[in-house]
Scaffold this motif. Structure first.
Motif: not given
Length: 430
Positions: A213-225
């Protein structure tokens, strides 16, 4: 035959990872016994047996990923006809809440395991929270469960705890670090002996549960923001002096306050003055939030979790301190609930506890900013009278979503933070 299905345990999840299986085929179980423990994106929960009977089929094993709705255990309850443990129907409406470091849908109608409710009385060894196998081993070896401190989720006594108690070793728990202490090196190493043969061993370990879950959330934040980080070092010598005076006073043992809750109070004060920081982006709409829930990043053996101090602007530094301590302990003991981790509007990450001065923390999506707090460093500097003195400097790192927060806004935030931390009396008055 009773078929037990893996149901939504209260977090709107779709899958989980089996952490521990407590029974095997042929074992007798009583209603309420913990069949197995499952690790989800947020929490670890024990799944109880819904009926008395004998395990006819155990369709899971430790480390296995299971989906909501799958038949995981079959129990022969001595009654005719197949029956299933059916999850309650979910309503169509879904609300959004913060997960480990992001957001997941949470349904409004959920099945919650009864074993998650803590008993108010613990008078006999049977009343102490423990796994069935641990109770069996303790009973067989004459071990008193009341004298054991459990290391499992919700302080549950595990088999390992019983075996340690039987061998005479003690089980102790460590108090979580929430302050930003001065970095001290205690590293000691013994040089390895080279044997002339270089190892090329590789251990493959799939990401599961919280780490996934951490890996998914970090990638989501780093990709979209599109994030930008601003830094500032603040003189907190007055805070250090005030805290030392309190520690050395007669009431020092009663009022224990670390630096982190003081920083959190300063954050909520500044957020109320700069409304364009406590925001999030929803499509083409800017959501300006007039409530102040502060997420606190906590490092655990299972990964990073972000419990939330709700309505921090309405609480004193002392109240914030106690709440951070309680949440950190729950995080270390793996007993955080979904409600503990949802609703944050701004996050504070205290990487100073690891001896780090500056870093570029990743924003806890869908928030728009995160403050990193570094370790306190002693530096020589001039006071107001041009005298050379030792100052206690606190490094701050503010990462913002550059789509909606300009660098100048971030600069104003850090400047006002510095003014409050350098003149802390205003925080206590507030």
């Amino acid at each position: 035959m009773f078929k037990v299905k893996f149901a939504d345990i209260g977090e709107g999840l779709t899958e989980g990872t089996v952490f521990k299986v407590n029974f095997k085929v042929g074992d007798k179980v009583a209603e309420g016994d913990e069949l197995f423990t499952v690790e989800t994106d947020k929490v670890t929960a024990e799944i109880p047996a819904p009926v008395d009977g004998i395990i006819a089929a155990m369709n899971i094993k430790e480390g296995q990923v299971i989906k909501v709705g799958e038949v995981v255990v079959e129990i022969n309850d001595g009654k005719d006809g197949p029956k299933e443990d059916k999850p309650a129907e979910k309503t169509a409406k879904v609300e959004e809440g913060a997960s480990v470091v992001g957001a997941v849908p949470i349904s409004n109608d959920l099945i919650k395991p009864r074993t998650l409710e803590k008993s108010e009385t613990q008078t006999t060894s049977k009343d102490f929270r423990s796994t069935p196998l641990a109770r069996k081993i303790a009973s067989s070896n004459g071990v008193d469960l009341s004298k054991i401190s459990g290391t499992g989720p919700y302080n549950r006594i595990l088999v390992e705890d019983v075996l340690k108690a039987q061998s005479g070793s003690t089980v102790s728990k460590t108090e979580p670090q929430t302050a930003a202490p001065l970095a001290q090196s205690s590293f000691q190493a013994t040089p390895p002996v080279f044997t002339g043969v270089a190892s090329e061993e590789v251990i493959r370990k799939p990401l599961t549960g919280m780490r996934k879950a951490i890996a998914k959330a970090m990638m989501n934040s780093h990709t979209n923001i599109p994030a930008v980080t601003l830094t500032k070092t603040v003189d907190i010598s007055k805070i250090v002096e005030m805290r030392n005076d309190l520690k050395n006073s007669k009431i020092g043992d009663t009022f224990k306050v670390t630096y982190l809750p003081i920083v959190v109070k300063a954050v909520t004060t500044v957020l109320q003055q700069l409304e364009n920081i406590n925001v999030s982006l929803d499509g083409d709409d800017l959501l300006i939030k007039k409530f102040y829930n502060i997420g606190i990043a906590v490092d655990t053996s299972r990964g990073l979790v972000v419990p939330v101090v709700k309505a921090a602007d309405l609480k004193t530094i002392w109240q914030i301190s106690n709440e951070i301590r309680e949440l950190a302990n729950k995080a270390k003991n793996n007993s955080l609930t979904g409600n503990d981790m949802k609703g944050a509007t701004f996050t504070v990450s205290n990487f100073g506890s690891a001896g780090v001065e500056f870093a570029t923390p990743i924003i806890n999506y869908p928030e728009a900013a995160i403050l990193g707090v570094g370790t306190i460093v002693e530096q020589l500097g001039m006071n107001a009278n041009k005298e050379l003195v030792t100052k206690n400097m606190l490094p701050l790192s503010l990462t913002v979503d550059h789509r909606i927060i300009d660098g100048a806004d971030g600069g104003r935030f850090l400047t006002q933070m510095a003014e409050l931390l350098e003149n802390p009396l205003a925080l206590f008055i507030n």
